[in-house]
Design a protein around this motif. Structure first.
Motif, PDB file in Angstrom:
ATOM      1  N   ALA A 109      16.572 -32.045  52.286  1.00 16.48           N
ATOM      2  CA  ALA A 109      16.035 -32.868  54.051  1.00 16.48           C
ATOM      3  C   ALA A 109      15.834 -31.165  54.473  1.00 16.48           C
ATOM      4  CB  ALA A 109      17.197 -32.997  54.715  1.00 16.48           C
ATOM      5  N   VAL A 153      27.053 -21.780  60.881  1.00 18.75           N
ATOM      6  CA  VAL A 153      28.529 -20.849  60.550  1.00 18.75           C
ATOM      7  C   VAL A 153      28.812 -19.852  61.136  1.00 18.75           C
ATOM      8  CG1 VAL A 153      29.587 -19.468  58.671  1.00 18.75           C
ATOM      9  CG2 VAL A 153      28.271 -22.061  58.116  1.00 18.75           C
ATOM     10  N   LEU A 171      20.763 -23.599  51.455  1.00 16.96           N
ATOM     11  CA  LEU A 171      20.718 -24.428  49.983  1.00 16.96           C
ATOM     12  C   LEU A 171      21.609 -25.487  50.340  1.00 16.96           C
ATOM     13  CD1 LEU A 171      19.747 -25.136  47.097  1.00 16.96           C
ATOM     14  CD2 LEU A 171      21.981 -23.679  45.884  1.00 16.96           C
ATOM     15  N   GLY A 172      22.709 -25.287  50.510  1.00 20.14           N
ATOM     16  CA  GLY A 172      23.770 -26.405  51.196  1.00 20.14           C
ATOM     17  C   GLY A 172      23.327 -27.046  52.213  1.00 20.14           C
ATOM     18  N   ILE A 173      22.799 -26.857  53.023  1.00 17.16           N
ATOM     19  CA  ILE A 173      22.027 -28.579  53.723  1.00 17.16           C
ATOM     20  C   ILE A 173      20.714 -28.800  53.915  1.00 17.16           C
ATOM     21  CG2 ILE A 173      20.911 -27.712  55.995  1.00 17.16           C
ATOM     22  CD1 ILE A 173      22.526 -25.968  57.130  1.00 17.16           C
ATOM     23  N   THR A 174      20.144 -27.585  52.863  1.00 14.49           N
ATOM     24  CA  THR A 174      18.806 -28.798  52.388  1.00 14.49           C
ATOM     25  C   THR A 174      18.466 -29.322  51.188  1.00 14.49           C
ATOM     26  OG1 THR A 174      17.720 -26.701  51.817  1.00 14.49           O
ATOM     27  CG2 THR A 174      17.370 -26.716  54.352  1.00 14.49           C
ATOM     28  N   GLY A 175      19.287 -28.555  50.490  1.00 14.35           N
ATOM     29  CA  GLY A 175      19.326 -28.925  48.602  1.00 14.35           C
ATOM     30  C   GLY A 175      17.745 -28.137  48.137  1.00 14.35           C
ATOM     31  N   ILE A 176      16.930 -27.808  49.169  1.00 14.46           N
ATOM     32  CA  ILE A 176      16.176 -26.179  48.572  1.00 14.46           C
ATOM     33  C   ILE A 176      16.620 -24.892  48.415  1.00 14.46           C
ATOM     34  CG2 ILE A 176      12.847 -26.295  48.516  1.00 14.46           C
ATOM     35  CD1 ILE A 176      13.983 -28.924  50.672  1.00 14.46           C
ATOM     36  N   HIS A 191      20.415 -30.249  45.206  1.00 14.51           N
ATOM     37  CA  HIS A 191      20.777 -29.113  44.642  1.00 14.51           C
ATOM     38  C   HIS A 191      21.730 -29.292  43.201  1.00 14.51           C
ATOM     39  CE1 HIS A 191      23.080 -29.231  48.071  1.00 14.51           C
ATOM     40  NE2 HIS A 191      23.578 -29.134  48.007  1.00 14.51           N
ATOM     41  N   ILE A 230      25.759 -12.655  52.942  1.00 19.45           N
ATOM     42  CA  ILE A 230      26.876 -13.394  53.543  1.00 19.45           C
ATOM     43  C   ILE A 230      27.050 -15.243  53.999  1.00 19.45           C
ATOM     44  CG2 ILE A 230      27.645 -11.893  55.223  1.00 19.45           C
ATOM     45  CD1 ILE A 230      28.198 -14.995  57.337  1.00 19.45           C
ATOM     46  N   GLY A 231      25.963 -15.633  53.191  1.00 23.36           N
ATOM     47  CA  GLY A 231      26.335 -17.210  52.786  1.00 23.36           C
ATOM     48  C   GLY A 231      26.354 -16.923  51.460  1.00 23.36           C
ATOM     49  N   ASN A 232      25.487 -18.674  51.769  1.00 20.93           N
ATOM     50  CA  ASN A 232      24.851 -19.492  49.686  1.00 20.93           C
ATOM     51  C   ASN A 232      24.525 -17.538  49.687  1.00 20.93           C
ATOM     52  OD1 ASN A 232      25.947 -21.330  51.660  1.00 20.93           O
ATOM     53  ND2 ASN A 232      25.159 -22.218  50.293  1.00 20.93           N
ATOM     54  N   ASN A 263      36.267 -17.299  49.889  1.00 12.97           N
ATOM     55  CA  ASN A 263      35.396 -17.413  51.650  1.00 12.97           C
ATOM     56  C   ASN A 263      36.100 -17.039  52.251  1.00 12.97           C
ATOM     57  OD1 ASN A 263      32.799 -17.512  50.236  1.00 12.97           O
ATOM     58  ND2 ASN A 263      33.423 -20.214  49.703  1.00 12.97           N
ATOM     59  N   VAL A 294      23.026 -34.745  51.146  1.00 11.53           N
ATOM     60  CA  VAL A 294      21.685 -33.160  50.726  1.00 11.53           C
ATOM     61  C   VAL A 294      22.483 -33.444  48.966  1.00 11.53           C
ATOM     62  CG1 VAL A 294      20.540 -31.574  50.929  1.00 11.53           C
ATOM     63  CG2 VAL A 294      20.601 -32.732  52.637  1.00 11.53           C
TER      64      VAL A 294
END
Lengths: 323, 323, 323, 323
Positions: free
Chosen positions: A145, D109, D151-156, A127, D205-207, D282, A124
């Motif tokens: 995705a 996570v 965001l890191g998983i979907t790019g959105i 971003h 806590i995440g992105n 982190n 991905v």
């Protein structure tokens, strides 16, 4: 009438061909074999073909590798590469396009989880191109995705979610991944179908999908599917047909028995099958080790898609970008 | 010969009864109904009964609650309580005994994971009684629990692992939990069989189990099982038998057709079924939502076992002890 | 007194060395560097060394590859190969030995699940050699594997389960895999310790382990461990020590301030730390992406162990044997 | 400057109050206690309050039940009921509204998976009202639910996905669930914050989340959060502050030591903390059993939300609707 369930164009054609001579009108078929991988391209040319096949006009390319049932890294790599080739051929994807990859299906139902599992390993980058355009520049395809879930989990039609996200982020191409139903157990987790028609209403093994295609989204849709189940009704039907055929071979044409068998119509058969499977609906047939098969084939799918979308990234670079 | 696969004594009896008048010699059957729960006790009295049934001498109590397919907390509680009653009746367990609970099966194969999933919620106390005898005193049953895995995962016969641990910690009673094969889809995840015969070689849906019983362990063994799959071959067989029976009803006894059908022997049928299912072995039939059904029924099993073993603990106390 | 928690011999040595000149009496240290992998061999020679180090006499080889925090397939392969070399060097394992691999820890606690996760990908062959000796013959090492769980889950000491299985199947070598506590965050999931001393009582991050070693089992035990957590108390302690040291550097030796700091003893520090962390015990510090790190490092461990135990199998053959 | 990380309004207030007399200007606080549950309502009235608190104007109701760390079914039920009350009070939700529940965070996570895990047990009814309006009629709230990923998983951007779905299905109310960072370990998994301000940029806590609120969506947003981690930097900071305070108490005001300590500014402290935690960013602090705590608290959240949204459904009916 009882309807043998298949989401594969090659099987829809086989079923028709079983009772007819010659190719289906409005359908072109092209086969090639590369060692232990068979590629069959079924092209539905016109409305006649579409009607007979029960599928929309377009190309359906099937990659069949029966030996995938045995772990074989070399074959898996080869199939992934072949998938990448097929995707590139059928879609004219390039690194300047924005691509949205959609993993259809229910992650809580093992054989329906193929799409969501494949998404986990898609590279991905959308971003990253936005956040670090210099580092992730022109030679990287902007990929996003998501696994939108199914109606029973979200309360929202999958097609609605996909449509709303597509309208928002405006990709140039959508790729869907879905678990399919086949009518042959040997195809389970060993056959990949890639088509440029998108998802038709009612296909897939899970909750019936709504249409996700060029018409509904306004964007080309490549649908990648792998059969992971056979309907239990198909197994029952096949058993009955085998018996019929065995009996017919043993009696003379024109005899009373022959006539009984000949006159046993589809409704009779359907009633029999319903009786065998009652009271459960939604009975599926899978190999016992389906959890493992899903894991392997989803890994092949994600590798193939990554290779097609990111020709300028090394395997190491892809791994660093996968979460 | 093709052998219809069932691990349930009630079904072995049904299959025999299908072709015979009267009860099976050497077998006693007692049925009772409590609202929507049916209890069937099959007792195999002697070697004759054991031979006909294909199962060892002993008691097999079946709890059948078809409505478990719909979530119903009240019914689930009632079945858990009924299971506790049956365990107490069949085993004379009491809080002074040391009990080892064994979850058989492969946690990586959804329908075979019933045993390991049930173990997760067993109230484990053996170590607490040793570490804090004053707090966890005489009114607490010393329970230990393990999921030994299957041969393909460990390289060790499950029975070997169980035997070695039993020899080491010397429980007074062993309870096993296992996923079974049924021949009726309506029994999947709705029927619980409790027997005092332990596990016979070859039963269970996973890798065929070795014997885990009084003879092999030197300790009484209560076996609890729930059907989670039907063999695909059973579905195919049922379809063929239904067709046979339908055809026979339509032809006169003594006619040529009748004779053909009468003479179609088991081997012919077996060959037909093999053809339908080839090349896969190990094809199983399950409801599509099997992941969810396993989750629900394993929760009922663990509650029933906890109630039977720990009559002096409240539900809250049990929850605090479950990890 | 507050005891900085570490399961790594290299860190026990660093802590001693911090306050002392010269090497620890009774301890030999040998370091080598191969590109981005550092190998440190700490040998505890005698009782003096053992007492100072708080660890039994024996060899502790540490593979340190800080760059493992970035996905790098080449480095991962190199570390797996290095691990295989270290295992072979420290154990004289060969294909004629029967080896039992034990994954210690609690699969329900992410950072403690390292052992069980590693076991999933160990090539298990013991049963194949017994079932098919011609096909899996003399050039295959007979490997079995299990994850015995932890006391809180089973009610049985892990060491008891391991001992009973070892007594039953009589392996020539036991290899344990365990998650460790480190005192340095940069070592988390990037450092592998291999020792020939087995597991000492009280080590590991989960429920304190009982001894699993040559003395308790009667069989050589190779212990492989990777730090996955730092105790929160260690972080608090380090913060305090850094402040102390910063303050000391700013004041003249002999001044009142210097004396106050000098006289702040371990008990004072311990009280401070308890206050910071109260009321929780068992607080751990991990990187946020620990789930992913565990997945990667366990894959490296299983590959390294497979390479060490099965020199005559190709990667493809190994994959086919892994479930 | 080093910024103690907290997403809780009650803690932002505590930190301010630590150094100041009186309540914060522009902030109202109301506390009540019901047995072992404490309810604190912090109202930020104006821009002054918002600036001091670092949070938008609005209500923040905190449910604190420290005993949740011990399993106690009765307390869990009570907290779920209290949560339902708070949601109803803060949102004027009713069964005629369409509600979209969003589970924020990364399911891969563990401590960030709270939102997605809660979503799993939300009673989803939107599609049922559309498909079967007579059966699921006016007394059922139309609820949909989704976990959009990070965001890191979907790019959105998560906020983009939520916005696009909200624009499509037009709910009357959005409820978000998110894992938070606290500065006190005793609040982990025992405190629930409900606010009517939605999600501010940078919280969670995440992105770091983008804004999901009335302004961005055009719909009221209720944000429900539970702290699941403490930043490791917070632990280090607390240790240093405790030491400072201990030292200050031991030296006379005006002495050279006192002055050193007094002059140690935030930058010095920040440098110290960075040194302790380097090179990891982190780093998080959690109880070792965080997997279990997340499971329990997410179950309480889903029950509370279901109770608030579906006052006309029985618990059994809700269970049948949960997948």
């Amino acid at each position: 009438m009882f309807n043998i369930r298949t989401d594969l164009a090659v099987e829809a054609r086989e079923m028709y061909k079983g009772g007819h001579a010659g190719e289906i009108p409005g359908v072109l078929v092209d086969e090639s074999q590369d060692d232990n991988i068979k590629i069959v391209k079924v092209t539905i040319l016109d409305d006649d073909g579409a009607k007979t096949m029960g599928k929309p006009i377009g190309d359906y390319i099937t990659i069949e590798a029966p030996d995938l049932r045995y772990r074989d890294i070399e074959l898996e790599d080869k199939v992934a590469q072949k998938l990448a080739d097929v995707i590139k051929k059928i879609s004219n994807v390039n690194v300047n396009m924005k691509v949205l990859v959609i993993g259809l299906g229910n992650w809580n139902v093992t054989p329906d989880a193929l799409g969501p599992k494949t998404i986990e390993n898609i590279v991905v980058t959308r971003h990253l191109k936005e956040l670090a355009p210099l580092q992730f520049g022109e030679n990287i395809c902007a990929v996003s995705a998501m696994a939108p879930g199914v109606l029973g989990i979200t309360g929202i039609e999958t097609a609605e979610i996909v449509k709303s996200v597509v309208d928002k982020i405006k990709p140039d191409l959508v790729i869907t991944i879905d678990a399919l139903a086949s009518r042959r157990v040997e195809r389970l987790a060993t056959t990949i179908q890639v088509s440029n028609t998108g998802i038709s209403p009612g296909s897939g093994i899970g909750n019936k999908r709504s249409a996700i295609n060029m018409e509904s989204l306004g964007v080309p849709v490549i649908a990648i599917g792998v059969p992971t189940v056979v309907d239990a009704a198909t197994i029952a039907n096949d058993a009955i047909e085998h018996l019929e055929s065995a009996l017919k071979n043993n009696v003379e044409s024109g005899s009373p028995l022959y006539n009984v068998l000949k006159n046993m119509n589809d409704e009779d058969k359907y009633a029999l099958i319903r009786e065998v499977l009652s009271p459960e609906e939604n009975l599926i047939v899978t190999p016992k080790e389906i959890d493992l098969l899903i894991k392997n084939i989803s890994s092949i799918l994600s590798r193939g898609i990554n290779l097609a979308l990111q020709p300028n990234l090394t395997v190491d670079e892809m791994n660093q970008l996968v979460h």
